[in-house]
Every structure is written in structure tokens, then in C-alpha cells.
Write a protein that holds these residues in place. Structure first.
Motif, PDB file in Angstrom:
ATOM      1  N   PHE A  40       0.845  -1.191   0.000  1.00 45.50           N
ATOM      2  CA  PHE A  40       0.000   0.000   0.000  1.00 45.50           C
ATOM      3  C   PHE A  40       0.880   1.241   0.000  1.00 45.50           C
ATOM      4  O   PHE A  40       1.823   1.352   0.781  1.00 45.50           O
ATOM      5  CB  PHE A  40      -0.904   0.022   1.245  1.00 45.50           C
ATOM      6  CG  PHE A  40      -1.848   1.199   1.289  1.00 45.50           C
ATOM      7  CD1 PHE A  40      -3.128   1.079   0.798  1.00 45.50           C
ATOM      8  CD2 PHE A  40      -1.442   2.425   1.795  1.00 45.50           C
ATOM      9  CE1 PHE A  40      -3.996   2.159   0.821  1.00 45.50           C
ATOM     10  CE2 PHE A  40      -2.294   3.509   1.815  1.00 45.50           C
ATOM     11  CZ  PHE A  40      -3.571   3.379   1.328  1.00 45.50           C
ATOM     12  N   LEU A  41       0.571   2.168  -0.902  1.00 46.78           N
ATOM     13  CA  LEU A  41       1.245   3.454  -0.973  1.00 46.78           C
ATOM     14  C   LEU A  41       0.170   4.511  -1.125  1.00 46.78           C
ATOM     15  O   LEU A  41      -0.580   4.503  -2.098  1.00 46.78           O
ATOM     16  CB  LEU A  41       2.204   3.500  -2.159  1.00 46.78           C
ATOM     17  CG  LEU A  41       2.912   4.813  -2.433  1.00 46.78           C
ATOM     18  CD1 LEU A  41       3.859   5.161  -1.280  1.00 46.78           C
ATOM     19  CD2 LEU A  41       3.661   4.767  -3.747  1.00 46.78           C
ATOM     20  N   GLY A  42       0.054   5.381  -0.142  1.00 44.92           N
ATOM     21  CA  GLY A  42      -0.989   6.396  -0.191  1.00 44.92           C
ATOM     22  C   GLY A  42      -0.462   7.781   0.104  1.00 44.92           C
ATOM     23  O   GLY A  42       0.485   7.961   0.862  1.00 44.92           O
ATOM     24  N   PHE A  43      -1.085   8.774  -0.532  1.00 48.40           N
ATOM     25  CA  PHE A  43      -0.776  10.181  -0.302  1.00 48.40           C
ATOM     26  C   PHE A  43      -2.076  10.868   0.085  1.00 48.40           C
ATOM     27  O   PHE A  43      -3.128  10.581  -0.490  1.00 48.40           O
ATOM     28  CB  PHE A  43      -0.264  10.848  -1.590  1.00 48.40           C
ATOM     29  CG  PHE A  43       1.087  10.380  -2.035  1.00 48.40           C
ATOM     30  CD1 PHE A  43       2.205  11.161  -1.801  1.00 48.40           C
ATOM     31  CD2 PHE A  43       1.245   9.180  -2.700  1.00 48.40           C
ATOM     32  CE1 PHE A  43       3.456  10.746  -2.222  1.00 48.40           C
ATOM     33  CE2 PHE A  43       2.491   8.751  -3.129  1.00 48.40           C
ATOM     34  CZ  PHE A  43       3.603   9.538  -2.886  1.00 48.40           C
ATOM     35  N   ASN A  44      -2.025  11.778   1.050  1.00 55.94           N
ATOM     36  CA  ASN A  44      -3.170  12.645   1.303  1.00 55.94           C
ATOM     37  C   ASN A  44      -2.695  13.972   1.853  1.00 55.94           C
ATOM     38  O   ASN A  44      -1.572  14.103   2.333  1.00 55.94           O
ATOM     39  CB  ASN A  44      -4.234  11.973   2.186  1.00 55.94           C
ATOM     40  CG  ASN A  44      -3.886  11.910   3.652  1.00 55.94           C
ATOM     41  OD1 ASN A  44      -2.883  12.447   4.096  1.00 55.94           O
ATOM     42  ND2 ASN A  44      -4.715  11.238   4.416  1.00 55.94           N
ATOM     43  N   ALA A  45      -3.566  14.961   1.761  1.00 54.90           N
ATOM     44  CA  ALA A  45      -3.237  16.297   2.251  1.00 54.90           C
ATOM     45  C   ALA A  45      -3.353  16.318   3.772  1.00 54.90           C
ATOM     46  O   ALA A  45      -4.157  15.573   4.341  1.00 54.90           O
ATOM     47  CB  ALA A  45      -4.178  17.313   1.628  1.00 54.90           C
ATOM     48  N   LYS A  87       4.258  -5.567   2.690  1.00 55.09           N
ATOM     49  CA  LYS A  87       3.539  -6.777   2.279  1.00 55.09           C
ATOM     50  C   LYS A  87       3.444  -7.806   3.400  1.00 55.09           C
ATOM     51  O   LYS A  87       2.386  -8.370   3.635  1.00 55.09           O
ATOM     52  CB  LYS A  87       4.217  -7.396   1.058  1.00 55.09           C
ATOM     53  CG  LYS A  87       3.538  -8.652   0.578  1.00 55.09           C
ATOM     54  CD  LYS A  87       4.235  -9.232  -0.622  1.00 55.09           C
ATOM     55  CE  LYS A  87       3.583 -10.563  -1.004  1.00 55.09           C
ATOM     56  NZ  LYS A  87       4.347 -11.243  -2.029  1.00 55.09           N
ATOM     57  N   ASN A  88       4.493  -8.056   4.132  1.00 54.43           N
ATOM     58  CA  ASN A  88       4.512  -9.126   5.133  1.00 54.43           C
ATOM     59  C   ASN A  88       4.416  -8.637   6.569  1.00 54.43           C
ATOM     60  O   ASN A  88       4.739  -9.378   7.487  1.00 54.43           O
ATOM     61  CB  ASN A  88       5.765  -9.983   4.948  1.00 54.43           C
ATOM     62  CG  ASN A  88       5.761 -10.701   3.618  1.00 54.43           C
ATOM     63  OD1 ASN A  88       4.729 -11.168   3.153  1.00 54.43           O
ATOM     64  ND2 ASN A  88       6.908 -10.756   2.967  1.00 54.43           N
ATOM     65  N   TYR A  89       3.979  -7.391   6.754  1.00 51.96           N
ATOM     66  CA  TYR A  89       3.884  -6.828   8.096  1.00 51.96           C
ATOM     67  C   TYR A  89       2.547  -6.116   8.249  1.00 51.96           C
ATOM     68  O   TYR A  89       1.974  -5.623   7.286  1.00 51.96           O
ATOM     69  CB  TYR A  89       5.038  -5.857   8.366  1.00 51.96           C
ATOM     70  CG  TYR A  89       6.375  -6.512   8.295  1.00 51.96           C
ATOM     71  CD1 TYR A  89       6.904  -7.180   9.389  1.00 51.96           C
ATOM     72  CD2 TYR A  89       7.112  -6.509   7.114  1.00 51.96           C
ATOM     73  CE1 TYR A  89       8.134  -7.809   9.326  1.00 51.96           C
ATOM     74  CE2 TYR A  89       8.348  -7.131   7.031  1.00 51.96           C
ATOM     75  CZ  TYR A  89       8.852  -7.773   8.126  1.00 51.96           C
ATOM     76  OH  TYR A  89      10.064  -8.408   8.060  1.00 51.96           O
ATOM     77  N   ASP A  90       2.042  -6.025   9.485  1.00 49.83           N
ATOM     78  CA  ASP A  90       0.761  -5.384   9.739  1.00 49.83           C
ATOM     79  C   ASP A  90       0.908  -3.919  10.132  1.00 49.83           C
ATOM     80  O   ASP A  90      -0.081  -3.268  10.450  1.00 49.83           O
ATOM     81  CB  ASP A  90       0.011  -6.134  10.844  1.00 49.83           C
ATOM     82  CG  ASP A  90      -0.431  -7.510  10.382  1.00 49.83           C
ATOM     83  OD1 ASP A  90      -0.660  -7.693   9.181  1.00 49.83           O
ATOM     84  OD2 ASP A  90      -0.528  -8.421  11.237  1.00 49.83           O
ATOM     85  N   GLU A  91       2.093  -3.393  10.132  1.00 50.76           N
ATOM     86  CA  GLU A  91       2.322  -2.016  10.532  1.00 50.76           C
ATOM     87  C   GLU A  91       2.401  -1.088   9.323  1.00 50.76           C
ATOM     88  O   GLU A  91       2.848  -1.480   8.261  1.00 50.76           O
ATOM     89  CB  GLU A  91       3.617  -1.904  11.337  1.00 50.76           C
ATOM     90  CG  GLU A  91       3.573  -2.686  12.641  1.00 50.76           C
ATOM     91  CD  GLU A  91       4.868  -2.556  13.422  1.00 50.76           C
ATOM     92  OE1 GLU A  91       5.640  -1.619  13.139  1.00 50.76           O
ATOM     93  OE2 GLU A  91       5.090  -3.385  14.289  1.00 50.76           O
ATOM     94  N   SER A  92       1.953   0.151   9.541  1.00 52.09           N
ATOM     95  CA  SER A  92       2.072   1.199   8.523  1.00 52.09           C
ATOM     96  C   SER A  92       3.147   2.177   8.943  1.00 52.09           C
ATOM     97  O   SER A  92       3.425   2.344  10.122  1.00 52.09           O
ATOM     98  CB  SER A  92       0.751   1.951   8.379  1.00 52.09           C
ATOM     99  OG  SER A  92      -0.260   1.103   7.941  1.00 52.09           O
ATOM    100  N   VAL A  93       3.731   2.836   7.966  1.00 49.17           N
ATOM    101  CA  VAL A  93       4.695   3.886   8.222  1.00 49.17           C
ATOM    102  C   VAL A  93       4.125   5.173   7.635  1.00 49.17           C
ATOM    103  O   VAL A  93       3.662   5.192   6.500  1.00 49.17           O
ATOM    104  CB  VAL A  93       6.058   3.565   7.557  1.00 49.17           C
ATOM    105  CG1 VAL A  93       7.037   4.705   7.765  1.00 49.17           C
ATOM    106  CG2 VAL A  93       6.622   2.273   8.088  1.00 49.17           C
ATOM    107  N   LEU A  94       4.123   6.241   8.428  1.00 49.09           N
ATOM    108  CA  LEU A  94       3.665   7.546   7.942  1.00 49.09           C
ATOM    109  C   LEU A  94       4.852   8.474   7.812  1.00 49.09           C
ATOM    110  O   LEU A  94       5.738   8.462   8.610  1.00 49.09           O
ATOM    111  CB  LEU A  94       2.645   8.169   8.903  1.00 49.09           C
ATOM    112  CG  LEU A  94       1.347   7.393   9.073  1.00 49.09           C
ATOM    113  CD1 LEU A  94       0.474   8.069  10.104  1.00 49.09           C
ATOM    114  CD2 LEU A  94       0.602   7.302   7.757  1.00 49.09           C
TER     115      LEU A  94
END
Length: 94
Positions: A40-45, A87-94
Motif C-alpha cells: 500500500f502506498l498512499g498520499f493525502n493532504a 507486504k509481510n507486516y501489519d504495521e504502517s509507516v507515515l
């Protein structure tokens, strides 16, 4: 002949550069050099909060691969939050 060749080279360079000049300066190419696959790769304001995300990837972005992210005309501003899910981890990085 020398001036004709110089002029021809200048025209060729300006035509080749025209599409890049028309591109939105906010569009980016993301290169994954993390050593991990990205699902997942996401951008938001910043005003959108941290709950509103849209995945910019059609498939998993493998290590050393890249993807081009195009911003819509409706997207305003030049400061963005970026979220990455591995892909193999449940954590997100911001």
C-alpha cells in the motif's frame, strides 16, 4: 550548414522537453529501495486526516521497483502525508 544543424538540434530538444514541461510538478516517481515489498502506498493532504487514504498501487511494489504517482487537478497544495504498508507486516509507516 553548421547553423542549420544547431537549429535542428535545438528544435529536437525543445520537442523532447515539451511533455515534461507540461507535467504537474507534484507528480512523482516512487522508487522502492527499502528492502521490503510494499502493498500500500498512499498520499493525502494534511487537512484530510489520517483516516482517508487511497492506494496508488495496482499491485505489490517489489524492492528496487518503481511506480509513477499522478496527482489529480483537484488535489491542491504541495505538502502531503505519505503512508506505506509492507507486504509481510501489519504495521504502517507515515
Amino acid at each position: 550548414m553548421k547553423h542549420f544543424l544547431s537549429g535542428l538540434i535545438a528544435i529536437a530538444l525543445s520537442i523532447a522537453a515539451a511533455p515534461s514541461l507540461a507535467a504537474d510538478a507534484r507528480n512523482v516517481t516512487v522508487v522502492n529501495e527499502t528492502g521490503y515489498a510494499i502493498k500500500f502506498l498512499g498520499f493525502n493532504a494534511p487537512d484530510d486526516g489520517l483516516d482517508e487514504w487511497e492506494n496508488e498501487l495496482d499491485k505489490v511494489l517489489q524492492n528496487q521497483a518503481s511506480t509513477y504517482v499522478e496527482f489529480d487537478d483537484d488535489d491542491e497544495g504541495c505538502v502531503w502525508n505519505i503512508r506505506v504498508d509492507w507486504k509481510n507486516y501489519d504495521e504502517s509507516v507515515l
